[in-house]
Scaffold this motif. Structure first.
Motif, PDB file in Angstrom:
ATOM      1  N   ALA A   1       0.806  -1.229   0.000  1.00  0.00           N
ATOM      2  CA  ALA A   1       0.000   0.000   0.000  1.00  0.00           C
ATOM      3  C   ALA A   1       0.835   1.273   0.000  1.00  0.00           C
ATOM      4  CB  ALA A   1      -0.953   0.003   1.200  1.00  0.00           C
ATOM      5  N   GLN A   2       2.038   1.236   0.577  1.00  0.00           N
ATOM      6  CA  GLN A   2       2.865   2.442   0.684  1.00  0.00           C
ATOM      7  C   GLN A   2       4.123   2.384  -0.173  1.00  0.00           C
ATOM      8  OE1 GLN A   2       3.639   3.515   4.819  1.00  0.00           O
ATOM      9  NE2 GLN A   2       1.714   2.598   5.471  1.00  0.00           N
ATOM     10  N   ILE A   3       4.183   1.471  -1.125  1.00  0.00           N
ATOM     11  CA  ILE A   3       5.397   1.294  -1.911  1.00  0.00           C
ATOM     12  C   ILE A   3       5.672   2.535  -2.756  1.00  0.00           C
ATOM     13  CG2 ILE A   3       4.298   0.219  -3.936  1.00  0.00           C
ATOM     14  CD1 ILE A   3       6.702  -1.791  -3.887  1.00  0.00           C
ATOM     15  N   GLN A   4       6.944   2.872  -2.907  1.00  0.00           N
ATOM     16  CA  GLN A   4       7.312   4.057  -3.672  1.00  0.00           C
ATOM     17  C   GLN A   4       7.127   3.835  -5.169  1.00  0.00           C
ATOM     18  OE1 GLN A   4      10.769   6.458  -2.686  1.00  0.00           O
ATOM     19  NE2 GLN A   4      11.293   5.031  -1.034  1.00  0.00           N
ATOM     20  N   PRO A   5       6.755   4.882  -5.887  1.00  0.00           N
ATOM     21  CA  PRO A   5       6.687   4.774  -7.347  1.00  0.00           C
ATOM     22  C   PRO A   5       8.059   4.392  -7.908  1.00  0.00           C
ATOM     23  CG  PRO A   5       5.674   6.818  -6.590  1.00  0.00           C
ATOM     24  CD  PRO A   5       6.354   6.216  -5.407  1.00  0.00           C
ATOM     25  N   GLY A   6       8.053   3.545  -8.894  1.00  0.00           N
ATOM     26  CA  GLY A   6       9.308   3.151  -9.524  1.00  0.00           C
ATOM     27  C   GLY A   6       9.889   1.869  -8.988  1.00  0.00           C
ATOM     28  N   VAL A   7       9.410   1.389  -7.818  1.00  0.00           N
ATOM     29  CA  VAL A   7       9.877   0.110  -7.288  1.00  0.00           C
ATOM     30  C   VAL A   7       9.159  -1.010  -8.038  1.00  0.00           C
ATOM     31  CG1 VAL A   7       9.981  -1.397  -5.281  1.00  0.00           C
ATOM     32  CG2 VAL A   7      10.428   1.042  -5.020  1.00  0.00           C
ATOM     33  N   ARG A   8       9.904  -1.932  -8.572  1.00  0.00           N
ATOM     34  CA  ARG A   8       9.313  -3.015  -9.369  1.00  0.00           C
ATOM     35  C   ARG A   8       8.942  -4.178  -8.467  1.00  0.00           C
ATOM     36  NH1 ARG A   8      12.029  -5.919 -14.707  1.00  0.00           N
ATOM     37  NH2 ARG A   8      10.302  -7.362 -15.108  1.00  0.00           N
ATOM     38  N   ILE A   9       7.697  -4.627  -8.566  1.00  0.00           N
ATOM     39  CA  ILE A   9       7.197  -5.737  -7.753  1.00  0.00           C
ATOM     40  C   ILE A   9       7.236  -7.022  -8.583  1.00  0.00           C
ATOM     41  CG2 ILE A   9       5.259  -6.661  -6.422  1.00  0.00           C
ATOM     42  CD1 ILE A   9       4.245  -3.769  -6.143  1.00  0.00           C
ATOM     43  N   ILE A  10       7.888  -8.051  -8.051  1.00  0.00           N
ATOM     44  CA  ILE A  10       7.906  -9.374  -8.679  1.00  0.00           C
ATOM     45  C   ILE A  10       7.239 -10.344  -7.707  1.00  0.00           C
ATOM     46  CG2 ILE A  10       9.338 -11.185  -9.699  1.00  0.00           C
ATOM     47  CD1 ILE A  10       9.617  -8.505 -11.123  1.00  0.00           C
ATOM     48  N   ASN A  11       6.102 -10.890  -8.100  1.00  0.00           N
ATOM     49  CA  ASN A  11       5.408 -11.887  -7.290  1.00  0.00           C
ATOM     50  C   ASN A  11       5.964 -13.277  -7.589  1.00  0.00           C
ATOM     51  OD1 ASN A  11       3.228 -10.448  -5.810  1.00  0.00           O
ATOM     52  ND2 ASN A  11       2.686  -9.810  -7.885  1.00  0.00           N
ATOM     53  N   TYR A  12       6.133 -14.080  -6.536  1.00  0.00           N
ATOM     54  CA  TYR A  12       6.621 -15.445  -6.735  1.00  0.00           C
ATOM     55  C   TYR A  12       5.883 -16.394  -5.796  1.00  0.00           C
ATOM     56  CZ  TYR A  12       9.203 -15.247  -2.315  1.00  0.00           C
ATOM     57  OH  TYR A  12       9.525 -15.165  -0.986  1.00  0.00           O
ATOM     58  N   SER A  13       5.818 -17.648  -6.170  1.00  0.00           N
ATOM     59  CA  SER A  13       5.285 -18.704  -5.300  1.00  0.00           C
ATOM     60  C   SER A  13       5.591 -20.048  -5.957  1.00  0.00           C
ATOM     61  CB  SER A  13       3.780 -18.544  -5.066  1.00  0.00           C
ATOM     62  OG  SER A  13       3.052 -18.931  -6.211  1.00  0.00           O
ATOM     63  N   LEU A  14       5.216 -21.120  -5.286  1.00  0.00           N
ATOM     64  CA  LEU A  14       5.457 -22.442  -5.860  1.00  0.00           C
ATOM     65  C   LEU A  14       4.765 -22.628  -7.197  1.00  0.00           C
ATOM     66  CD1 LEU A  14       5.268 -25.173  -3.052  1.00  0.00           C
ATOM     67  CD2 LEU A  14       7.223 -24.608  -4.503  1.00  0.00           C
ATOM     68  N   ASP A  15       3.530 -22.140  -7.306  1.00  0.00           N
ATOM     69  CA  ASP A  15       2.741 -22.516  -8.478  1.00  0.00           C
ATOM     70  C   ASP A  15       2.121 -21.353  -9.248  1.00  0.00           C
ATOM     71  OD1 ASP A  15       0.898 -21.755  -6.589  1.00  0.00           O
ATOM     72  OD2 ASP A  15       0.033 -23.741  -6.321  1.00  0.00           O
ATOM     73  N   ALA A  16       2.413 -20.096  -8.871  1.00  0.00           N
ATOM     74  CA  ALA A  16       1.814 -18.978  -9.589  1.00  0.00           C
ATOM     75  C   ALA A  16       2.650 -17.722  -9.374  1.00  0.00           C
ATOM     76  CB  ALA A  16       0.377 -18.736  -9.103  1.00  0.00           C
ATOM     77  N   GLY A  17       2.443 -16.735 -10.255  1.00  0.00           N
ATOM     78  CA  GLY A  17       3.127 -15.460 -10.109  1.00  0.00           C
ATOM     79  C   GLY A  17       4.091 -15.186 -11.248  1.00  0.00           C
ATOM     80  N   ASP A  18       4.810 -14.065 -11.145  1.00  0.00           N
ATOM     81  CA  ASP A  18       5.801 -13.709 -12.155  1.00  0.00           C
ATOM     82  C   ASP A  18       6.925 -14.733 -12.208  1.00  0.00           C
ATOM     83  OD1 ASP A  18       4.526 -11.152 -12.712  1.00  0.00           O
ATOM     84  OD2 ASP A  18       5.313 -10.495 -10.770  1.00  0.00           O
ATOM     85  N   ALA A  19       7.150 -15.411 -11.103  1.00  0.00           N
ATOM     86  CA  ALA A  19       8.121 -16.509 -11.068  1.00  0.00           C
ATOM     87  C   ALA A  19       7.523 -17.652 -10.266  1.00  0.00           C
ATOM     88  CB  ALA A  19       9.429 -16.041 -10.426  1.00  0.00           C
ATOM     89  N   HIS A  20       7.662 -18.872 -10.770  1.00  0.00           N
ATOM     90  CA  HIS A  20       7.092 -20.025 -10.076  1.00  0.00           C
ATOM     91  C   HIS A  20       7.842 -21.296 -10.470  1.00  0.00           C
ATOM     92  CE1 HIS A  20       4.776 -19.344 -13.807  1.00  0.00           C
ATOM     93  NE2 HIS A  20       4.869 -20.646 -13.930  1.00  0.00           N
ATOM     94  N   ILE A  21       7.532 -22.360  -9.736  1.00  0.00           N
ATOM     95  CA  ILE A  21       8.171 -23.666  -9.940  1.00  0.00           C
ATOM     96  C   ILE A  21       7.331 -24.494 -10.915  1.00  0.00           C
ATOM     97  CG2 ILE A  21       8.842 -25.819  -8.778  1.00  0.00           C
ATOM     98  CD1 ILE A  21      10.560 -23.475  -7.901  1.00  0.00           C
ATOM     99  N   GLN A  22       8.025 -25.258 -11.740  1.00  0.00           N
ATOM    100  CA  GLN A  22       7.347 -26.173 -12.664  1.00  0.00           C
ATOM    101  C   GLN A  22       7.951 -27.568 -12.524  1.00  0.00           C
ATOM    102  OE1 GLN A  22       4.787 -26.076 -14.431  1.00  0.00           O
ATOM    103  NE2 GLN A  22       4.469 -24.189 -15.567  1.00  0.00           N
ATOM    104  N   GLY A  23       7.096 -28.584 -12.627  1.00  0.00           N
ATOM    105  CA  GLY A  23       7.547 -29.971 -12.728  1.00  0.00           C
ATOM    106  C   GLY A  23       8.328 -30.465 -11.532  1.00  0.00           C
ATOM    107  N   LEU A  24       7.930 -30.102 -10.326  1.00  0.00           N
ATOM    108  CA  LEU A  24       8.675 -30.511  -9.136  1.00  0.00           C
ATOM    109  C   LEU A  24       8.520 -32.005  -8.886  1.00  0.00           C
ATOM    110  CD1 LEU A  24       8.984 -28.562  -5.823  1.00  0.00           C
ATOM    111  CD2 LEU A  24       8.642 -31.024  -5.770  1.00  0.00           C
ATOM    112  N   THR A  25       9.637 -32.680  -8.699  1.00  0.00           N
ATOM    113  CA  THR A  25       9.638 -34.096  -8.333  1.00  0.00           C
ATOM    114  C   THR A  25      10.585 -34.303  -7.151  1.00  0.00           C
ATOM    115  OG1 THR A  25      11.411 -34.605  -9.901  1.00  0.00           O
ATOM    116  CG2 THR A  25       9.147 -34.864 -10.689  1.00  0.00           C
ATOM    117  N   ILE A  26      10.364 -35.383  -6.415  1.00  0.00           N
ATOM    118  CA  ILE A  26      11.209 -35.712  -5.262  1.00  0.00           C
ATOM    119  C   ILE A  26      11.989 -36.982  -5.580  1.00  0.00           C
ATOM    120  CG2 ILE A  26      11.238 -36.305  -2.813  1.00  0.00           C
ATOM    121  CD1 ILE A  26       8.590 -34.764  -2.545  1.00  0.00           C
ATOM    122  N   ASP A  27      13.313 -36.894  -5.467  1.00  0.00           N
ATOM    123  CA  ASP A  27      14.197 -38.014  -5.744  1.00  0.00           C
ATOM    124  C   ASP A  27      15.082 -38.221  -4.526  1.00  0.00           C
ATOM    125  OD1 ASP A  27      15.861 -39.948  -6.738  1.00  0.00           O
ATOM    126  OD2 ASP A  27      16.777 -38.700  -8.293  1.00  0.00           O
TER     127      ASP A  27
END
Length: 464
Positions: free
Chosen positions: A236-262
């Motif tokens: 709500a109070q972020i300064q103009p010009g600061v770039r916001i990148i959303n991330y999470s396991l499964d959605a957002g500007d950056a996310h994980i794909q094809g996760l497997t456990i070995d």
């Protein structure tokens, strides 16, 4: 205030993980450093071995003569954990010494640096250590102040070589006591903003407002890497010009794909607004750790670390002491130690342990941390702990708090619904385990002094 104007540095509470990192920094810069702490621990013993003098009795007579004789050139650094009735603190205040909180000093150290600050009610230490390792592995010259002992550097402090025109610093931005408001980052990560420290904030709304203030302090043209699952009001109070990148396991500007456990390896690809990276392998398991390393990867991408260096950094990351730390594996038994002390952290930990060992019997030993946190989240603690097959509760670790009538481990025990549950003292646990290894996976969880059980438990398992 300029740190170079001081000649002597004295710490009240030098054994804290954040305090000890700053003590090491001053010591490495050539300042004479002394400190007080309540008890001797492996961390204070390490400081002493490095040449820093530490004492454990709260007595003015223990203050070094150098700072008694030269008040004007002495800087006293204070942790919020020091109680108001502390004798040495009272004396130093009365005599007019310059006294600064740890967070204020960290703000001064980073004031003229390119600062990467990692904030969040969970995940700060792991994520900041991941950022530090990815940059260090890639040869990026940076200092780091961490809230845990990073295995790759075997320390909570990394000091840059001074090769860059402007110093780069990675710092854990702690929301406790509003400490992170002394920081003005170029890149900020916010991993989470779940209710916590309500003894400080009063309610979750004030916590959100304080995170908003922290985010408002990101420098113009800086970056906010924000977990997509956090409260949308944070910006709500972020300064103009600061770039916001959303991330999470499964959605957002950056996310994980094809996760497997070995085995214990988490393998996945990353889809990012800065470019996709495939075939990543993380040897510190946990869905939450995959999400944390995603944030660290974004920092590396912003700083233009090559893809191959990022991939190699992820694969060689070895974790932080007491964060999903594999203590023992053998004879059909696995023992993991973790710092989790909030219901959300326990949830994330248990989900990951279940994913690794879906058909194993899991026993958890949990030491609640703080009376207020136990009171405020009793139902949530019970729900997250009930995901184990057996729960053993220890008494509440009070840390800085006085007891609250009616707030005990018993109030958690009666709410936990797993098949087997008990409450025993910390002194009893080792003997009971020695008599009966009735589990396939054992986890010790908590932020108090439960870590003192790790070595004795490991010794028992090695003898079975």
């Amino acid at each position: 205030m300029r740190l170079e104007d001081y000649k002597y540095i004295y710490f009240l509470g030098i054994g804290g993980i954040g305090m000890s990192a700053i003590a090491r920094w001053f010591h490495a810069k050539g300042f004479p450093v002394w400190g007080y702490d309540k008890t001797s621990t492996p961390l204070t013993q390490a400081l002493e071995q490095e040449g820093i003098k530490v004492h454990y009795d709260d007595d003015v007579a223990n203050l070094p003569q150098e700072i008694i004789r030269d008040k004007e050139n002495t800087l006293v650094i204070l942790t919020p954990a020091i109680p108001a009735e502390h004798t040495e603190w009272a004396y130093l205040k009365e005599q007019g010494y310059t006294i600064k909180k740890r967070s204020e000093v960290l703000g001064i150290i980073t004031a003229n640096a390119f600062t990467i600050a990692v904030a969040g009610t969970h995940g700060k230490t792991t994520t900041s250590s991941m950022v530090t390792h990815l940059l260090h592995h890639a040869g990026v010259d940076a200092s780091a102040f961490l809230g845990g002992i990073a295995t790759n550097i075997n320390s909570n402090l990394l000091i840059s070589k001074g090769e860059c025109e402007k110093e780069m610093v990675v710092v854990e931005a702690d929301e406790y006591d509003r400490s992170f408001l002394t920081l003005f980052p170029d890149i900020a990560i916010v991993t989470s903003a779940d209710p916590d420290h309500l003894d400080i904030y009063g309610d979750s709304e004030e916590l959100i407002r304080t995170f908003q203030r922290f985010i408002s302090q990101i420098k113009p043209r800086g970056f906010l890497l924000l977990n997509k699952n956090t409260d949308p009001r944070l910006t709500a109070q972020i300064q103009p010009g600061v770039r916001i990148i959303n991330y999470s396991l499964d959605a957002g500007d950056a996310h994980i794909q094809g996760l497997t456990i070995d085995g214990r390896w988490f393998k996945f690809d990353v889809e990012s607004t800065f470019g996709n990276i495939g075939s990543l392998s993380l040897g510190v398991p946990g869905f939450h750790n995959a999400e944390n390393v995603l944030a660290a990867i974004l920092v590396a991408q912003i700083l233009q670390v090559p893809e191959e260096q990022i991939r190699g950094g992820v694969e060689t990351y070895n974790g932080v002491k007491r964060r999903f730390e594999f203590v023992y594996e053998g004879k059909g038994v696995v023992y993991i130690d973790d710092y989790a002390h909030h219901p959300k952290e326990i949830d994330a930990f248990m989900s990951s342990v279940r994913a690794l060992y879906p058909n194993k019997r899991i026993k958890v030993i949990f030491q609640p941390h703080l009376y207020t946190r136990t009171r405020d989240f009793a139902n949530e603690f019970a729900e997250s702990l009930s995901k184990a097959d057996e729960v053993v509760l220890l008494d509440i670790y009070p840390a800085r708090e006085k007891p609250i009538p009616g707030v005990t481990s018993e109030m958690l025990l009666e709410r936990i619904t797993c098949p087997v549950k008990s409450l025993i003292t910390k002194a009893e646990i080792v003997d009971k385990l020695a008599l009966n290894i009735d589990f396939e996976v054992l986890a010790t969880i908590g932020a108090g002094d439960i870590d003192t059980l790790v070595k004795p438990i490991k010794n028992i398992l090695e003898k079975v």
